[in-house]
Design an enzyme around this catalytic site. Structure first.
Site, PDB file in Angstrom:
ATOM      1  N   LYS A  77      -8.749   4.197  -6.463  1.00 27.73           N
ATOM      2  CA  LYS A  77      -9.278   3.591  -5.247  1.00 27.73           C
ATOM      3  C   LYS A  77      -9.943   4.697  -4.426  1.00 27.73           C
ATOM      4  O   LYS A  77      -9.401   5.817  -4.344  1.00 27.73           O
ATOM      5  CB  LYS A  77      -8.115   2.959  -4.469  1.00 27.73           C
ATOM      6  CG  LYS A  77      -8.529   2.209  -3.219  1.00 27.73           C
ATOM      7  CD  LYS A  77      -7.330   1.514  -2.571  1.00 27.73           C
ATOM      8  CE  LYS A  77      -7.730   0.680  -1.380  1.00 27.73           C
ATOM      9  NZ  LYS A  77      -6.612  -0.091  -0.805  1.00 27.73           N
ATOM     10  N   SER A 157      -7.336  -5.097   0.084  1.00 22.80           N
ATOM     11  CA  SER A 157      -8.510  -4.262   0.095  1.00 22.80           C
ATOM     12  C   SER A 157      -8.862  -3.628  -1.253  1.00 22.80           C
ATOM     13  O   SER A 157     -10.005  -3.228  -1.454  1.00 22.80           O
ATOM     14  CB  SER A 157      -8.329  -3.142   1.123  1.00 22.80           C
ATOM     15  OG  SER A 157      -7.286  -2.262   0.763  1.00 22.80           O
ATOM     16  N   SER A 181      -2.647  -4.949   0.088  1.00 24.06           N
ATOM     17  CA  SER A 181      -3.880  -4.599  -0.623  1.00 24.06           C
ATOM     18  C   SER A 181      -3.746  -4.416  -2.117  1.00 24.06           C
ATOM     19  O   SER A 181      -4.748  -4.411  -2.817  1.00 24.06           O
ATOM     20  CB  SER A 181      -4.474  -3.335  -0.030  1.00 24.06           C
ATOM     21  OG  SER A 181      -5.195  -3.677   1.111  1.00 24.06           O
TER      22      SER A 181
END
Ligand code: GLN
Length: 489
Positions: A77, A157, A181
């Site tokens: 990420k 997210s 997330s």
């Protein structure tokens, strides 16, 4: 058999047996990434690094010194600082930021032998539940409804992590889970999404959103792979003062999917009005299946669940307003070109560098921390946080694990507009675990009538990830098999 369809543990076996080489496995993923750029999973692709890592891994296999994840094509990420590789946090303010150091978690994945494919998309600083709050194109869900090509959200997210792993563009990925997330995108993309216990994975070098909630976390295609990733990234880190001094035993080889004698809790208050009939049906069904397999099903109560969303958003915005104050255009990140003086430089750099949602959170966060409102908002929210943690303490006196939905529904249209409050409401089942710092995991449980993945969530006490893996694998064995990447795309 397509190489990108393999699970991590299957790939490790294949590599050991020399069925294929690390370079072949890595190249299969690089080709897949190129063929599916429309998913907008990656922000930065690092093919040269991936192939260099692959050569290194091949040496290790050759010498018989293969490390635990040797040769596994992997993605991070874009919140994890990676030395020499752009790390944007999905923002303009950090669009050109190239960290001079490596986060502890990404360092551990280097040491475990993974091949870095690139950095994946996210809602800016982790703020969002759809991966649309990014300065890049939003990540797209590899799944579509049966017979309907309308693009769907990947969730957020960590939408890039989920899109990449479900689509076969990576075998696993890091995520962060501040308030869902890891779990929300896992739910929408048919994956296992772990939210680690607070303190289990080091936050060092992971760009901060709300520091007392942030938990570096993981996404993979099955429970065993998730455990493999977990045991290679957890552990005490002196560079993070909230890192827990816990041992990291071998989790992946010790998963016990027998639920006989386990006490599983169903949260009374989780039956909220927005819960879809299909998800409710799965929840009931798997509770019954666990009972049939010898578990005892017990109703438990989280009386403060109705106040959890408000508490979570107040506290995380407060922390975000403080954390994001460091982006001032002075030391690093974006600096406005046309500022006349220092104050204007701060203002313009920040105005240009953050998206509206981020600005909203900074404003609200600053407001709730301001003198005069601190007691009314921040302190009150902090008290609710404590009460939610107490609710869990009581619940875990009665049960070993909790079973509940992950999201109320499957994925929705990429162009469906949500108001900020509707967006925050997606996290109804997420934020209680985050407030309490416990661990939780989303597990796929087959498909809706429309052909979209559905998911249930398991929660356990802080540091009891092994319980998540045990119950998760029990459910995984009962549930229909999930599609392989080549069957989705
Ligand atoms: N939707 C949550 C938020 O915007 C998700 C946060 C997260 O886990 N990074 O705060």
């Amino acid at each position: 058999m397509k190489l990108f369809d393999l699970s991590i543990s299957e790939a490790l076996q294949g590599l050991k047996k020399k069925d294929f080489s690390v370079t072949e496995l890595t190249q299969a993923h690089l080709n897949r990434m190129e063929a599916h750029r429309k998913l907008n999973a990656y922000i930065t692709e690092t093919p040269e690094r991936a192939l260099k890592d692959a050569k290194e891994s091949e040496k290790h296999y050759g010498k018989g010194t293969a490390r635990p994840l040797e040769g596994i094509p992997f993605a991070h990420k874009d919140l994890f600082c990676t030395k020499g590789i752009p790390t944007t946090a999905g923002s303009d303010i950090l669009r050109t930021f190239v960290p001079p150091y490596e986060s502890t978690v990404s360092q551990k994945f280097i040491e475990a032998g993974t091949c870095l494919l690139g950095k994946v998309n996210l809602d800016q600083f982790g703020m969002g539940a759809t991966c649309r709050n990014t300065v890049f194109e939003p990540s797209v869900n590899p799944y579509t409804r049966t017979g309907d090509p309308t693009p769907l959200v990947a969730g957020g997210s960590s939408g890039g992590s989920a899109s990449a792993v479900a689509g076969g563009l990576a075998m696993g990925a890091t995520t962060t889970d501040t308030g869902g997330s890891s779990r929300v995108p896992a739910s929408y993309c048919g994956l296992v999404g772990l939210k680690t216990s607070y303190g289990r994975l080091s936050r060092y070098g992971c760009i901060a959103y709300a520091s007392s909630f942030d938990t570096p976390s993981l996404i993979a295609r099955n429970v065993k792979d998730t455990a493999l990733l977990f045991e290679n990234s957890a552990g005490h880190d002196p560079k993070d003062s909230t890192s827990a001094p816990m041992d990291v035993p071998n989790f992946s080889n010790n998963i016990n999917p027998s639920v006989k004698g386990l006490k599983i809790g169903l949260i009374k208050e989780a039956n909220v009005p927005g819960l879809s009939a299909e998800v409710k049906e799965r929840w009931d069904h798997y509770a019954k299946q666990l009972e049939d397999a010898g578990a005892e099903i017990i109703e438990v109560s989280l009386p403060h669940l109705p106040y959890a969303l408000a508490s979570y958003y107040l506290l995380t915005m407060a922390e975000a307003s403080a954390n994001l104050a460091r982006y001032d255009g002075v030391r690093y990140g974006h600096r406005s070109k046309d500022a006349q003086d220092l104050e204007e430089m701060y203002k313009k750099s920040r105005a240009e560098g953050f998206r509206d949602e981020t600005k909203r959170r900074i404003l609200i966060g600053t407001y709730v921390l301001s003198a005069g409102y601190y007691d009314a908002y921040y302190m009150k929210a902090a008290k609710v946080r404590h009460l939610v943690a107490q609710d869990y303490q009581k619940a875990f006196e009665k049960v070993d694990a909790i079973l509940m939905p992950t999201t109320t529904n499957g994925a929705f249209d990429l162009d469906k507009e949500l108001t900020p409050l509707e967006d925050y409401a997606t996290d109804i089942y997420m934020v209680t675990a985050s407030l309490a710092g416990i661990c939780a995991m989303a597990v796929p449980v087959g498909y809706s009538q429309e052909g979209l993945p559905l998911s249930l969530q398991i929660q356990a006490k802080q540091y009891n990830e092994h319980m998540l893996f045990n119950v998760g694998q029990a459910i995984e064995t009962m549930a229909p098999p999930m599609k392989k990447p080549s069957e989705i795309l």
